[in-house]
Design an enzyme around this catalytic site. Structure first.
Site, mmCIF file in Angstrom:
data_model
loop_
_atom_site.group_PDB
_atom_site.id
_atom_site.type_symbol
_atom_site.label_atom_id
_atom_site.label_comp_id
_atom_site.label_asym_id
_atom_site.label_seq_id
_atom_site.Cartn_x
_atom_site.Cartn_y
_atom_site.Cartn_z
ATOM 1 C CG ASN A 209 -5.778 -6.072 -0.041
ATOM 2 O OD1 ASN A 209 -5.059 -5.709 1.132
ATOM 3 N ND2 ASN A 209 -6.405 -7.273 -0.286
ATOM 4 C CG ASP B 220 -8.540 -5.791 3.483
ATOM 5 O OD1 ASP B 220 -7.563 -6.674 3.350
ATOM 6 O OD2 ASP B 220 -8.238 -4.462 3.282
ATOM 7 C CB SER C 177 -9.287 -0.711 6.668
ATOM 8 O OG SER C 177 -7.848 -0.141 6.263
ATOM 9 C CB SER C 178 -4.782 -2.581 9.332
ATOM 10 O OG SER C 178 -5.392 -3.643 9.736
ATOM 11 N N GLY D 20 1.217 -1.727 5.198
ATOM 12 C CA GLY D 20 2.001 -3.122 5.999
ATOM 13 C C GLY D 20 0.868 -3.914 6.556
ATOM 14 N N GLY D 21 -0.218 -3.750 5.933
ATOM 15 C CA GLY D 21 -1.819 -4.522 6.276
ATOM 16 C C GLY D 21 -1.559 -4.502 7.632
ATOM 17 C CB THR E 140 -0.823 -0.202 1.242
ATOM 18 O OG1 THR E 140 -2.122 -1.000 0.977
ATOM 19 C CG2 THR E 140 -1.656 1.226 1.816
HETATM 20 O O1 DON Z 1 -6.919 -1.812 4.518
HETATM 21 C C1 DON Z 1 -6.210 -2.574 4.846
HETATM 22 O O2 DON Z 1 -5.867 -2.786 5.943
HETATM 23 C C2 DON Z 1 -5.197 -3.180 3.813
HETATM 24 N N1 DON Z 1 -6.035 -3.487 2.532
HETATM 25 C C3 DON Z 1 -3.929 -2.329 3.571
HETATM 26 C C4 DON Z 1 -3.158 -3.299 2.880
HETATM 27 C C5 DON Z 1 -1.607 -2.792 2.893
HETATM 28 O O3 DON Z 1 -1.360 -2.160 3.800
HETATM 29 C C6 DON Z 1 -0.834 -3.621 2.447
HETATM 30 N N2 DON Z 1 0.651 -2.896 2.567
HETATM 31 N N3 DON Z 1 1.658 -2.991 2.892
#
Ligand code: DON
Length: 593
Positions: free
Chosen positions: A412, A434, A463-464, A483-484, A392
């Protein structure tokens, strides 16, 4: 020039300030902090406004696009459009017109106001809770690759709103740098090559994505000029026509036709109905008159950061030696991430956030922490599991008046669904992953979901992403990263580095470790712990798992209101660029990284 706030921002009527009110002794301490801070504040020389601008993004071309717009008289909101759109072009693996994201907006004024612009994708109206079930089992390929994985994009609507309601320049001006980058191309760098490599097979399977993002079916060489003329046309249409240029008319027609021909379920109504939501940010009071201002639902990130900070205050983290501090951070994260199973889109579920941030709940959680031993997650009441992708982008920009935007935007997974709608240049997201595809069985990563996050028509997936500010009379700090699932823990660690008095570059560089309740392990970057620290943590009952690679890409700015200094930092793990731009010269050298 508007004055900088000397009062701390209050949420609008109806908003809630959650308080990190610790137990009696700590309460007294908080009071002492408050009195001391008020006295200091009374004696401090108040900065009027930062007088300088700052930018930190994951790509130098995006930082430069933002600097150009500021130099042309744009404010932070115009620059956020320019930066976000430039990133959508030069980081097609990270974000784009086919995706969404969250923008934390700070409007300078006598008392600054914060708003949270939610441009998260929404599930198509034809989506059902069992969308990704085949023979009763979740099929992760369907929520990850191809048009069925795509939610209705929000990013174009966010740019229009930022320009119309907050900016000084027309969208044609703020989108101009991105249009030029898309039309004239940009040189492929090592980061691009690495990301394209990770998603190579999926890109090869989609002819349009392969044509645009690969060269003869392979990863393009370093320096190859990557041009996206169709994307330039789509951006131009948005610039001239606003929302009607994307969510209606020929672009919308192509998007819907392209998605449906390839097996997706979008309709014209989905696009016509898409709306961003302007939400009250999550505001959580900290000692020293500071406030955490972070992402509310449908992000789980702000809640996790606030809960962790609330627990850490109760556990007296400042007095703990470094290793004990790691233990306390891990135990706080374990409990905060456990509660995530209750969270979802607030337009669809009753929000439990007030309860999760209440003194009663935080006191209870804090008492369950053993200062010497890890609490096995299995002994805490269970909560549903989840997992998220790892790619992201985040950026932050502040103008000389103190307006600021921190934004985390996403497709994503890398290159999203790896599906580009022919004729539009729009690479679609796979944000539908997600959602919880199933309650009991596995989602894409073998983990189970939660009821609050099941798919429903028009719903936003949990989401995170958590663009965050901490503001007090001392200064204004901003944190954010991709970073998910690790986004909230990374933002927490950077915030602790700030609150612990470390210098700005250390907030981005700080060692990273993570716990998310389940799996019950501390994941850590190589080198984060010495051998003796690992042994000591294991002796406390923690399980440790080294990660193969460093993670995260923090973009940080800090305005010290007492000295007037402005600093910016881009994570040394990434290839981004941080700039501090004096009012007199808006194009200075990069700041420290
Ligand atoms: O919304 C979210 O939490 C995830 N889709 C975000 C994905 C993400 O941060 C991937 N990153 N490196």
């Amino acid at each position: 020039m508007p004055e900088c706030p000397t009062r701390l921002p209050e949420p609008r009527a109806g908003g809630t300030v959650h308080r990190s009110t610790p137990r009696p002794l700590a309460r007294l301490r908080a009071l002492v902090f408050t009195v001391a801070a008020t006295l200091l504040l009374a004696n401090a020389v108040q900065a009027q406004a930062p007088g300088q601008a700052a930018i930190a993004t994951a790509h130098p071309l995006a930082s430069e696009a933002g600097a150009q717009i500021l130099a042309d008289g744009g404010n932070a909101f115009d620059a956020a459009v320019a930066i976000g759109a430039a990133l959508a072009v030069v980081e097609p693996y990270g974000s784009g017109m086919g995706g969404g994201g969250f923008f934390m907006l700070r409007q300078a004024g006598e008392a600054a106001t914060y708003r949270f612009l939610d441009a998260r994708e929404r599930a198509p109206l034809a989506a059902t809770a069992d969308l990704y079930l085949r023979d009763g089992k979740a099929d992760p390929r369907l929520s990850l690759d191809g048009p069925l994985a795509a939610g209705i994009p929000g990013l174009p609507a966010a740019w229009v709103q930022l320009a119309d309601d907050y900016g000084r320049l027309p969208l044609t001006a703020s989108l101009a740098p991105a249009i030029r980058l898309a039309r004239e191309g940009f040189p492929v760098d090592a980061v691009y090559r690495e990301r394209a490599g990770w998603r190579l097979e999926a890109l090869q399977r989609d002819a349009e994505s392969a044509r645009l993002f690969l060269l003869d079916g392979a990863i393009p060489p370093l320096g190859h000029r990557l041009r996206q003329p169709e994307l330039a046309d789509t951006l131009e249409r948005l610039a001239v026509e606003g929302n009607a240029g994307f969510y209606a008319g020929p672009v919308a027609e192509r998007l819907v036709a392209g998605v449906r021909e390839a097996g997706g379920i979008w309709t014209r109504e989905d696009l016509a109905q898409y709306e961003t939501v302007l939400r009250e940010p999550l505001v959580f009071a900290l000692p020293d008159e500071r406030r955490l201002i972070s992402a509310p639902l449908p992000s789980a990130g702000g809640v996790a950061i606030a809960q962790s900070l609330g627990l850490l205050e109760r556990l007296d983290w400042r007095a703990a030696p470094p290793l004990q501090r790691v233990h306390l951070v891990v135990e706080s994260l374990r409990r905060a991430y456990r509660d995530r199973g209750l969270l979802g889109d607030p337009d669809f579920i009753a929000s439990p956030v007030d309860h999760l941030l209440s003194d009663r709940h935080l006191d209870q959680l804090a008492t369950s922490v053993d200062p010497r031993r890890a609490t096995p997650s299995a002994t805490l009441p269970p909560a549903p599991r989840w997992w998220e992708g790892d790619h992201t982008t985040h950026f932050v920009v502040m103008d000389a008046d103190g307006n600021a935007v921190a934004a985390t935007v996403s497709l994503n997974l890398m290159f999203g669904a790896a599906f580009t709608v022919p004729g539009t240049g729009v690479l679609l997201n796979d944000q539908m992953d997600d959602f919880a595809a199933d309650l009991d069985a596995s989602n894409a990563y073998g983990l189970t979901g939660s009821r609050a996050n099941l798919i429903a028509p028009g719903k936003r997936p949990l989401s995170s992403m958590s663009p965050t500010f901490i503001e007090g009379p001392q200064g204004l700090a901003s944190f954010g990263t991709p970073g998910g699932s690790r986004i909230p823990s990374m933002n927490l660690l950077s915030a602790l580095a700030y609150l612990g008095g470390e210098p700005v570059p250390a907030w981005a560089a700080t060692r990273r470790y993570h716990h998310q309740y389940l799996p019950d392990v501390i994941q850590y970057e190589e080198g984060a712990f010495s051998a003796s620290e690992r042994q000591a943590l294991e002796a406390m009952g923690h399980r440790l798992e080294p990660l193969e690679r460093a993670y995260g890409n923090q973009q940080i700015i800090y305005w010290d209101k007492r000295t007037g200094a402005v600093q910016a930092a881009s994570d040394p793990r990434g290839a981004g660029e941080a700039l501090v731009i004096p009012a007199s010269d808006l194009r200075t050298a990069p700041a420290s990284r």
